[in-house]
Scaffold this motif. Structure first.
Motif, PDB file in Angstrom:
ATOM      1  N   ILE A  89       0.706  -1.191  -0.026  1.00 20.17           N
ATOM      2  CA  ILE A  89       0.017   0.120  -0.053  1.00 20.17           C
ATOM      3  C   ILE A  89       0.848   1.085   0.089  1.00 20.17           C
ATOM      4  CG2 ILE A  89      -1.434   1.348   1.365  1.00 20.17           C
ATOM      5  CD1 ILE A  89      -2.899  -1.344   2.301  1.00 20.17           C
ATOM      6  N   LEU A  90       1.886   1.177   0.903  1.00 17.57           N
ATOM      7  CA  LEU A  90       2.849   2.259   0.769  1.00 17.57           C
ATOM      8  C   LEU A  90       3.545   2.498  -0.372  1.00 17.57           C
ATOM      9  CD1 LEU A  90       4.263   2.116   4.339  1.00 17.57           C
ATOM     10  CD2 LEU A  90       2.707   3.552   3.851  1.00 17.57           C
ATOM     11  N   ILE A  91       3.950   1.496  -1.283  1.00 16.84           N
ATOM     12  CA  ILE A  91       4.674   1.531  -2.431  1.00 16.84           C
ATOM     13  C   ILE A  91       3.774   2.292  -3.480  1.00 16.84           C
ATOM     14  CG2 ILE A  91       5.882   0.431  -4.219  1.00 16.84           C
ATOM     15  CD1 ILE A  91       7.156  -1.450  -2.122  1.00 16.84           C
ATOM     16  N   GLY A  92       2.225   1.630  -3.275  1.00 17.87           N
ATOM     17  CA  GLY A  92       1.561   2.137  -4.292  1.00 17.87           C
ATOM     18  C   GLY A  92       1.187   3.739  -4.432  1.00 17.87           C
ATOM     19  N   CYS A  93       1.181   4.150  -2.812  1.00 13.35           N
ATOM     20  CA  CYS A  93       0.814   5.598  -2.725  1.00 13.35           C
ATOM     21  C   CYS A  93       2.011   6.229  -2.733  1.00 13.35           C
ATOM     22  CB  CYS A  93       0.660   5.782  -1.146  1.00 13.35           C
ATOM     23  SG  CYS A  93      -0.889   5.063  -0.430  1.00 13.35           S
ATOM     24  N   LEU A  94       3.126   5.987  -2.896  1.00 18.33           N
ATOM     25  CA  LEU A  94       4.421   6.597  -3.165  1.00 18.33           C
ATOM     26  C   LEU A  94       4.533   6.773  -4.725  1.00 18.33           C
ATOM     27  CD1 LEU A  94       7.082   8.023  -2.279  1.00 18.33           C
ATOM     28  CD2 LEU A  94       8.089   5.872  -2.239  1.00 18.33           C
ATOM     29  N   VAL A  95       4.218   5.611  -5.316  1.00 23.12           N
ATOM     30  CA  VAL A  95       4.407   5.697  -6.937  1.00 23.12           C
ATOM     31  C   VAL A  95       3.322   6.597  -7.385  1.00 23.12           C
ATOM     32  CG1 VAL A  95       3.798   4.495  -9.055  1.00 23.12           C
ATOM     33  CG2 VAL A  95       5.126   3.551  -7.249  1.00 23.12           C
ATOM     34  N   ALA A  96       1.805   6.721  -6.897  1.00 27.16           N
ATOM     35  CA  ALA A  96       0.903   7.582  -7.128  1.00 27.16           C
ATOM     36  C   ALA A  96       1.261   9.005  -7.004  1.00 27.16           C
ATOM     37  CB  ALA A  96      -0.405   7.274  -6.286  1.00 27.16           C
ATOM     38  N   ILE A  97       1.979   9.459  -5.772  1.00 26.08           N
ATOM     39  CA  ILE A  97       2.514  10.868  -5.624  1.00 26.08           C
ATOM     40  C   ILE A  97       3.552  11.261  -6.695  1.00 26.08           C
ATOM     41  CG2 ILE A  97       3.431  12.032  -4.022  1.00 26.08           C
ATOM     42  CD1 ILE A  97       2.169  10.577  -1.747  1.00 26.08           C
ATOM     43  N   ILE A  98       4.318  10.235  -6.867  1.00 27.18           N
ATOM     44  CA  ILE A  98       5.693  10.735  -7.863  1.00 27.18           C
ATOM     45  C   ILE A  98       4.819  10.990  -8.997  1.00 27.18           C
ATOM     46  CG2 ILE A  98       7.608   9.687  -9.304  1.00 27.18           C
ATOM     47  CD1 ILE A  98       8.224   8.031  -6.501  1.00 27.18           C
ATOM     48  N   PHE A  99       3.801  10.221  -9.460  1.00 32.33           N
ATOM     49  CA  PHE A  99       3.212  10.273 -10.872  1.00 32.33           C
ATOM     50  C   PHE A  99       2.700  11.627 -10.888  1.00 32.33           C
ATOM     51  CE2 PHE A  99       1.332   9.461 -14.995  1.00 32.33           C
ATOM     52  CZ  PHE A  99       0.149   9.736 -14.690  1.00 32.33           C
ATOM     53  N   ILE A 100       1.753  11.999  -9.821  1.00 33.70           N
ATOM     54  CA  ILE A 100       1.098  13.356  -9.743  1.00 33.70           C
ATOM     55  C   ILE A 100       2.095  14.369  -9.652  1.00 33.70           C
ATOM     56  CG2 ILE A 100      -0.360  14.987  -8.300  1.00 33.70           C
ATOM     57  CD1 ILE A 100      -1.874  12.333  -7.113  1.00 33.70           C
ATOM     58  N   LEU A 101       3.148  14.461  -9.080  1.00 35.69           N
ATOM     59  CA  LEU A 101       4.452  15.442  -9.020  1.00 35.69           C
ATOM     60  C   LEU A 101       4.863  15.553 -10.684  1.00 35.69           C
ATOM     61  CD1 LEU A 101       6.248  14.400  -5.932  1.00 35.69           C
ATOM     62  CD2 LEU A 101       4.711  16.590  -6.165  1.00 35.69           C
ATOM     63  N   VAL A 102       5.232  14.359 -11.124  1.00 32.75           N
ATOM     64  CA  VAL A 102       5.351  14.467 -12.454  1.00 32.75           C
ATOM     65  C   VAL A 102       4.612  15.235 -13.554  1.00 32.75           C
ATOM     66  CG1 VAL A 102       6.378  13.301 -14.738  1.00 32.75           C
ATOM     67  CG2 VAL A 102       7.106  12.571 -12.440  1.00 32.75           C
ATOM     68  N   VAL A 103       3.442  15.029 -13.618  1.00 31.59           N
ATOM     69  CA  VAL A 103       2.257  15.786 -14.262  1.00 31.59           C
ATOM     70  C   VAL A 103       2.542  17.145 -13.831  1.00 31.59           C
ATOM     71  CG1 VAL A 103      -0.132  16.134 -14.773  1.00 31.59           C
ATOM     72  CG2 VAL A 103       0.860  13.756 -14.171  1.00 31.59           C
ATOM     73  N   ILE A 104       2.449  17.510 -12.670  1.00 37.01           N
ATOM     74  CA  ILE A 104       2.543  18.875 -12.134  1.00 37.01           C
ATOM     75  C   ILE A 104       3.587  19.641 -12.670  1.00 37.01           C
ATOM     76  CG2 ILE A 104       2.693  20.390 -10.175  1.00 37.01           C
ATOM     77  CD1 ILE A 104       1.083  18.434  -8.575  1.00 37.01           C
TER      78      ILE A 104
END
Length: 833
Positions: A367-382
């Motif tokens: 779960i933590l790894i998934g959340c971390l990947v999602a946050i990284i993806f959002i940051l890249v988009v921003i």
């Protein structure tokens, strides 16, 4: 989330010391419980009582929140037995201004070790926010000391580097009065830019009369104010950050004791500054009132993701008193950094594995790894969106510039015999080759020229003049007769002869030298030697940093024995055995050759200025780097800050118990400024930045004109930045200075009128505060067109009609009609009793 750091994580090169016994007792061996070398850092000489020359320094590379320190002596396996029984701590956020740590009772000395073996840990209450930390051994008798030290805390993620708030006040209580002063504030006394109780991480009690936790006075936990001292109905606090951030919320811990007439704020209005300019649209927020649940509380203010490097908040009173104990900010950058800290709190790999009966939870890990990947993806988009917006904006700017260059098909034709930088017939080819509209339109003063961004406000300036006897460049197109006549009137409008000759523009330590000197005057000065002496650097004691510019810095120092280096004609009102307060302009050692030459020219010019109302050059340090010039500094600081702390005489001042300045004293100060400018104008010098921020105040309202207001961050809002290059004090500048780049004594007279307006308003308001910078520039166009639509500064409440007429005469469109400084000085003297 707090993340501890210790000295083993700090590199050797980040630990330094004042001196050492030998190579084996160097600073890098001063780590806690570290037995390399000879087992500790040891200063070279015996430490004497009351001597703070020896220190061990740690550079943390960035700001950190430090809550705990540890010390240890040197035993080196039984060979040594040296330790420090006491020590002091000094810290700095920028490496130039050092602050002595004090506990909540004001004590500086910290109890150290009693033997060479044990580690002694001490809580820092209050904690400190610093990049550099110095441990300074203290003894009560001459002895050898050695130290090993360690720091504990976390990186300062808030990014807040200083706040500026009014001084707290006192509340009368039946038993003991409550003092709401910021007792741990570490800012400079003059500028009040630092950190203190509002950032120490300690929230105040519900009942501020019971401050027994730290055995201190009632009200200690809070910084507070009463509405009787603030006629405007609000308290203004400005926060400065290390960089531009995306702010989401601000949390303010407020006291709420209706029985003591103390409540949280009724409304807060926040202004944001991203670069040099404050945004025009503030953000207003009003918290919901809670009358049923008295007690201290956090009020969360939604900052709506505004981008800023500084925030100015006006907190409006909801009752007689307003008390704050903590103010914190949250930004998008903070959240991402904290998230990283949450999953990186382990400083080193564990020495042992998990016990057999405790195994990691794989589902939680996924779960933590998934959340971390999602946050990284959002940051890249921003990041991609931000980069795309920047590229798109640059494309639009380039397109708009091309369109503007097409529209601006001609520039003002200036007679070749009038300006030194205009081209004659033989230079038409080079003018064709230049594609800089900005350079052709403004032949004078490159530091104060404005690009086509301002010109587009006035389309009539984009057209050329066809003058008799001048051959226009092939690239220029003749304008209409009506516009040509208007522009010709502007160019030929009464500029004094000397200001239209060659101007010597010097690049001083603050960027652009204040005084503009005609080349003729410079030639006369060049044949004389500098009439100042070399001053020993060791006799200068640093007090605080006043400002910095493109090529150097301005420091406030104390000079010992300065009286011995001065000419007999210059008299100090300070005894010879006391140090003199001076301002030291220091050129950076890496400055280029041109900057060094200009600095030496400025020294030569300043040495010739001798007037009671002009800051004097006292001495120099030019035999070695960095080059320095030492000038006077008045003990009451600059006129802007001095007047803003005072009130006019009257009933309001009596009620608020504020210091006052009489109207006659205001006129006396204004007359001194006029006298100093009269002297400069007699030498054909043009100041170009006359304002209250550039006037210093001494005893008995003595005024002296200075020149380092531009270098001070305190007044960055007074200057308009041109696309990251030059800065202009546009609210003090005449219309011809902004639009034509012409600086004369007449434009200085215009600035004097604005300065006089500041004085009579007690510097409580910025000139044209109701207008944005762009609207101020547009208003100068109205002065040029002279169609009775221009906006003048309003008549101050304290200003009689006769004095306001002087201001209006300084703001006349025609420079020939503006009064000389001789006339202004005479008129002000006649108004004095």
């Amino acid at each position: 989330i707090f993340r501890a750091f210790t000295l083993p994580l700090i590199q050797d090169e980040d630990i330094s010391a004042s001196s050492q016994w030998s190579e084996s007792t160097a600073a890098r061996y001063g780590r806690l419980d570290f037995e390399e070398g000879d087992g500790a850092w040891c200063p070279e000489i015996t430490v004497e009582p009351d001597s703070l020359k020896e220190f061990l320094q740690i550079d943390l590379r960035s700001l950190h929140f430090i809550t705990l320190v540890g010390t240890q002596g040197r035993h080196a396996g039984g060979i040594g037995n040296e330790f420090s029984q006491m020590y002091k701590i000094k810290y700095s956020r920028d490496g130039s201004r050092w602050i002595s740590w004090r506990n909540r009772q004001g004590k500086q000395v910290i109890e150290g070790n009693r033997n060479a073996y044990d580690i002694v840990l001490k809580d820092l209450e209050p904690p400190i926010i610093a990049r550099y930390v110095r441990f300074m051994p203290v003894t009560d008798h001459s002895m050898n000391v050695c130290m090993r030290v360690e720091l504990y805390g976390c990186e300062w993620l808030d990014g807040l580097v200083s706040y500026n708030a009014p001084v707290g006040e006192q509340m009368s209580l039946p038993a003991l009065p409550a003092y709401f002063n910021d007792s741990v504030y570490d800012g400079a006394v003059i500028h009040r830019c630092g950190l203190g109780q509002l950032t120490d991480g300690v929230c105040g009690l519900d009942d501020f009369t019971h401050s027994h936790v730290y055995n201190v006075w009632p009200g200690y936990d809070y910084v507070g104010w009463t509405n009787e001292s603030f006629p405007s109905g609000y308290v203004e606090i400005m926060f400065e950050f290390d960089r531009t951030r995306n702010f989401t919320t601000m949390k303010v811990h407020c006291n709420n004791m209706p029985s003591r007439h103390a409540k949280a704020f009724r409304q807060v209005v926040c202004y944001f500054r991203s670069e040099a300019d404050w945004e025009a649209a503030p953000l207003a927020f009003g918290p919901a009132e809670d009358e049923e649940n008295p007690g201290a509380r956090f009020v969360t203010v939604n900052l709506a993701n505004r981008m800023a490097s500084a925030i100015k908040c006006q907190f409006h009173f909801a009752d007689a008193w307003m008390l704050f104990s903590e103010i914190t900010f949250q930004s998008g950058r903070d959240r991402s950094t904290v998230y990283t800290a949450m999953y990186n709190t382990t400083l080193a790999p564990p020495k042992t594995g998990l016990p057999p009966n405790i195994q990691p939870d794989d589902s939680n890990t996924r779960i933590l790894i998934g959340c971390l990947v999602a946050i990284i993806f959002i940051l890249v988009v921003i990041i991609v969106i931000i980069l795309w917006r920047q590229v798109w904006q640059k494309m639009l700017e380039k397109a708009s510039r091309r369109m503007l260059d097409d529209e601006l098909t001609a520039s003002l034709s200036i007679q070749s015999e009038t300006f030194a930088y205009t081209h004659n017939q033989s230079s038409t080819i080079s003018e064709q080759e230049s594609n800089s509209t900005y350079e052709r339109i403004f032949p004078l003063g490159p530091d104060y020229q404005e690009p086509s961004r301002i010109i587009c406000k006035l389309p009539e300036f984009a057209q050329s003049l066809e003058e008799p006897g001048r051959i226009p460049s092939p690239s220029l197109i003749t304008s209409s007769k009506s516009t040509a006549a208007a522009a010709a009137a502007a160019v030929q409008d009464g500029a004094p002869h000397y200001a239209e000759a060659d101007i010597v523009n010097l690049q001083g330590v603050t960027g652009g030298n204040t005084y503009a000197i005609p080349a003729l005057a410079m030639d006369l000065l060049s044949g004389k030697d500098v009439a100042v002496e070399e001053f020993p650097r060791k006799m200068l004691t640093f007090k605080e940093k006043l400002g910095e510019g493109q090529f150097g810095e301005v420091h406030l120092c104390e000079a010992e024995g300065m009286q011995e280096f001065m000419n007999k004609e210059f008299l100090f009102d300070i005894p010879e055995d006391q140090p003199v307060l001076v301002a030291v302009k220091m050129l950076r050692s890496d400055a280029d050759k041109n900057a060094r030459n200009d600095f030496l020219k400025e020294i030569k010019i300043m040495s010739r200025l001798k007037d009671p109302n002009i800051i004097r050059l006292l001495a120099v340090c030019i035999y070695s780097d960095p080059l320095c010039m030492i000038t006077e500094y008045m003990e009451n600081g600059d006129l802007n800050q001095f007047l803003s702390r005072h009130e006019p005489e009257g009933q309001l001042a009596v009620l608020s118990n504020a210091p006052t300045v009489s109207f006659n004293s205001l006129c006396y100060m204004a007359a001194q400024i006029a006298s100093g400018m009269k002297y400069l104008s007699s030498l054909n010098f043009v100041h170009r930045d006359l304002a209250t921020r550039n006037c210093l105040v001494g005893k008995n309202y003595t005024i002296k004109i200075a020149d380092f207001g531009m270098s001070r961050n305190l007044y960055s809002g007074d200057y308009y930045r041109i696309q990251g290059r030059a800065v202009l004090p546009i609210r003090w500048m005449s219309w011809e200075s902004i639009l034509l780049g012409k600086f004369t004594t007449a434009s200085d007279a215009w600035a004097f009128g604005v300065t006089l307006w500041e004085i009579l308003n007690f510097c409580k308001e910025q000139p044209y505060s109701q207008l944005t910078d762009e609207q101020v520039i547009e208003n100068t166009g109205e002065f040029f067109r002279d169609q009775k639509r221009q906006i003048y500064l309003p008549q101050p409440v304290l200003c009689p009609d006769s004095l306001y007429k002087i201001m209006l005469s300084c703001w006349r469109r025609n420079t020939k009609e503006r009064p000389s400084f001789q006339e202004i000085h005479r008129a002000l003297l006649e108004m004095q009793p």
